[in-house]
Design an enzyme around this catalytic site. Structure first.
Site, PDB file in Angstrom:
ATOM      1  CB  ALA A   1      81.931  31.503  46.469  1.00 53.04           C
TER       2      ALA A   1
ATOM      3  CG  ASP B   1      60.947  40.207  47.204  1.00 52.64           C
ATOM      4  OD1 ASP B   1      60.936  40.463  45.708  1.00 52.64           O
ATOM      5  OD2 ASP B   1      60.009  39.868  47.785  1.00 52.64           O
ATOM      6  CG  HIS B   2      64.959  38.762  42.350  1.00 55.19           C
ATOM      7  ND1 HIS B   2      64.373  37.484  42.741  1.00 55.19           N
ATOM      8  CD2 HIS B   2      64.815  38.744  40.944  1.00 55.19           C
ATOM      9  CE1 HIS B   2      63.669  36.989  41.838  1.00 55.19           C
ATOM     10  NE2 HIS B   2      63.637  37.555  40.496  1.00 55.19           N
TER      11      HIS B   2
ATOM     12  CG  HIS C   1      59.250  37.730  44.212  1.00 57.14           C
ATOM     13  ND1 HIS C   1      59.977  37.828  44.784  1.00 57.14           N
ATOM     14  CD2 HIS C   1      59.625  36.270  43.598  1.00 57.14           C
ATOM     15  CE1 HIS C   1      61.429  37.013  44.889  1.00 57.14           C
ATOM     16  NE2 HIS C   1      60.931  36.211  44.091  1.00 57.14           N
TER      17      HIS C   1
HETATM   18  C1  BG6 Z   1      62.580  33.353  42.500  1.00 56.42           C
HETATM   19  C2  BG6 Z   1      61.811  31.907  42.373  1.00 56.42           C
HETATM   20  O1  BG6 Z   1      62.401  33.982  43.482  1.00 56.42           O
HETATM   21  O2  BG6 Z   1      61.824  34.122  41.421  1.00 56.42           O
HETATM   22  C3  BG6 Z   1      61.989  31.312  40.927  1.00 56.42           C
HETATM   23  O3  BG6 Z   1      62.654  31.252  43.330  1.00 56.42           O
HETATM   24  C4  BG6 Z   1      61.370  32.109  40.056  1.00 56.42           C
HETATM   25  O4  BG6 Z   1      61.332  30.172  41.177  1.00 56.42           O
HETATM   26  C5  BG6 Z   1      61.868  33.669  39.990  1.00 56.42           C
HETATM   27  O5  BG6 Z   1      61.500  31.417  38.716  1.00 56.42           O
HETATM   28  C6  BG6 Z   1      61.338  34.609  39.007  1.00 56.42           C
HETATM   29  O6  BG6 Z   1      62.122  35.800  38.947  1.00 56.42           O
HETATM   30  P1  BG6 Z   1      62.099  36.486  37.799  1.00 56.42           P
HETATM   31  O7  BG6 Z   1      63.049  37.740  37.941  1.00 56.42           O
HETATM   32  O8  BG6 Z   1      62.665  35.755  36.719  1.00 56.42           O
HETATM   33  O9  BG6 Z   1      60.567  37.091  37.590  1.00 56.42           O
END
Ligand code: BG6
Length: 496
Positions: free
Chosen positions: A16, A178-179, A241
């Site tokens: 946190a 996985d954002h 990603h």
């Molecule tokens: C993350 C990586 O998962 O994704 C980072 O660990 C990277 O190194 C980032 O900068 C990129 O995410 P976004 O959303 O800015 O494209």
């Protein structure tokens, strides 16, 4: 498994005090609160090593939300509690359990708990094991685990981590973040493909010549040199990603929009991904490391001069690759990917290049016809562009490319939720569609491991690219050898 759309839950954030919590998690939770998707029956427990108090956490949360309505932020912060926490000490778990029981009562929460691992991965397994053994997963409600990357650093360590967390949580209780899967336009890939009669019939090797996915960043490793040295771009961006975007582009239409059906189609793509052996790695993959250069007029140092980076490091900060999918639909269509830090611009973009016409009536040597392209702009601009050919106006005749543009964030900028906001909310609702299933993680590591082994063996052979460029020349050759080139990426948010 959707439940009430106002989830009643406690969220325990391990880590946190960290950067992710401040930059992403607190603002995302606040947006859920502000838009009334969280009602008053929720609590957040921040757990980390530092000896903070509830007030310190609340001040930190308020600071992360300094642009928001102060009164609402103050109300929101009343739901936050802090517990100094040692992941290796059972007493910490007992204290946490007592606090969670008290909060259930205080906020009238029916025992639902989300445990969010947003800290150093070395403790992921230990925490999961202890949550179970010390009874924290034994409640009257549901319990779920959100786990950040890195999910292992190769297949063996990922399997081990998975085994540890599976002892405490079942697969359908595990939400591997996985954002990229929370990004508006990544989610839009399925809609563009499966919601439009004009694309899906063309979506195969009959009409598509190649697909290009670029995710470029202008930032360097910043303060993450220590982590990045053990990761590199292959593990940091490609294993998760980039491969996720490939599978969304290549999957067959699911029979229904359930998490199981969608994941099962994505998994089929990964099973059909042609493995690249260590010997062949040089033919299919290029890696590079940024040297010094200039970005937006500012001079920036090379990777080897960054903090916590070995001055002789061979870690790659750039990867380009050619992926082949051995399926009926995709045989013969290369999927080119490239990603890197300290590149010319921040952009994630997908380009689908369609095949040339069998006979082109308008072809002239000096006036080459442009292939049709569908560009999906993931970020910073969100939208799609379809490049067609039209008649050049005037008497001379000939053709000229025309672009049909749709800009999503020009229209909907205020309302586009953050990737994390959407994913946290999905987890609260029990919808795992946009999280990585273990089989996806397993198959992607299996693919990546051979490449990283080849690069590890051949440590010296690394190209350098200038900061502020689009990467090493070798990445262009990867496409030129097949008769293609990288299409330029859009470099600014389109304004209407
Ligand atoms: C993350 C990586 O998962 O994704 C980072 O660990 C990277 O190194 C980032 O900068 C990129 O995410 P976004 O959303 O800015 O494209």
């Amino acid at each position: 498994m959707k439940q009430t759309n106002k989830p009643e839950t406690t969220i325990v954030i391990f880590g946190a005090t960290g950067d992710l919590a401040k930059r992403k998690l607190y603002p995302s939770l606040f947006n859920l609160y502000k838009t009334e998707r969280l009602n008053e029956k929720f609590a957040v427990v921040g757990a980390a090593r530092r000896p903070w108090s509830n007030d310190t956490l609340r001040e930190t949360v308020a600071e992360a939300l300094h642009n928001e309505d102060k009164e609402l932020v103050a109300k929101f912060c009343e739901h936050f509690y802090y517990l100094p926490f040692d992941a290796t000490n059972k007493n910490s778990y007992h204290e946490l359990n007592s606090l969670l029981t008290e909060l259930d009562e205080q906020f009238n929460i029916p025992g639902n708990r989300i445990f969010y691992m947003a800290m150093s991965p070395q403790f992921f397994g230990t925490i999961a094991t202890n949550l179970k053994s010390e009874g924290l997963t034994n409640t009257n409600g549901w319990t779920r685990l959100i786990i950040e990357k890195p999910f292992g650093r190769d297949l063996t360590s990922a399997k081990q981590l998975n085994q540890e967390i599976r002892e405490a949580f079942s697969e359908d209780e595990i939400y591997r973040i996985d954002h990229y899967l929370g990004k508006e336009m990544v989610q839009n890939i399925e809609v563009i493909r499966f919601g439009n009669a004009i694309f899906e019939p063309l979506w195969s090797n009959r009409y598509i010549s190649n697909i290009q996915i670029t995710s470029s960043e202008t930032l360097g490793v910043e303060d993450r040199g220590g982590y990045y040295e053990t990761s590199g771009a292959l593990r940091d961006m490609v294993q998760n990603h980039m491969i996720q975007m490939v599978s969304l582009l290549a999957m067959d239409p699911p029979i229904r929009l359930t998490p199981e059906e969608i994941r099962s189609e994505k998994i089929k793509v990964l099973r059909a991904l042609r493995p690249v052996s260590q010997e062949e790695t040089g033919k299919y993959f290029v890696r590079g490391q940024y040297g010094p250069g200039t970005i937006s007029g500012n001079e920036v140092p090379g990777y080897r001069s960054e903090n916590n980076v070995d001055p002789k490091s061979h870690t790659e900060t750039y990867v380009a690759g050619k992926l082949l999918i051995d399926s009926h639909r995709w045989a013969g269509v290369p999927f080119y990917i490239r990603t890197g830090k300290r590149m010319k611009m921040k952009s994630t973009q997908i380009i689908i290049q369609f095949k040339e016409l069998p006979m082109n009536l308008y072809y002239k040597e000096e006036d080459k016809i442009h292939p049709n392209l569908l560009s999906i702009h993931i970020q910073p601009d969100e939208g799609i562009t379809l490049t067609l050919n039209g008649k050049k106006s005037g008497l001379a005749g000939g053709t000229t490319p025309v672009k049909l543009d749709y800009c999503n964030n020009c229209i909907d900028q205020q309302n586009t939720p953050e990737a994390y906001e959407r994913l946290i909310y999905d987890c609260m609702l029990g919808d795992a569609t946009n999280f990585a299933h273990w089989d996806e993680v397993d198959l992607s590591w299996n693919f990546i491991d051979e490449i990283s082994k080849a690069w590890h063996k051949d440590g010296e052979n690394l190209t350098t690219y200038a900061s502020g460029s689009m990467g090493p020349r070798e990445a262009d050759e990867l496409l030129e050898n097949d008769g293609f080139t990288w299409w330029p990426i859009a470099n600014e948010v389109r304004k209407y």
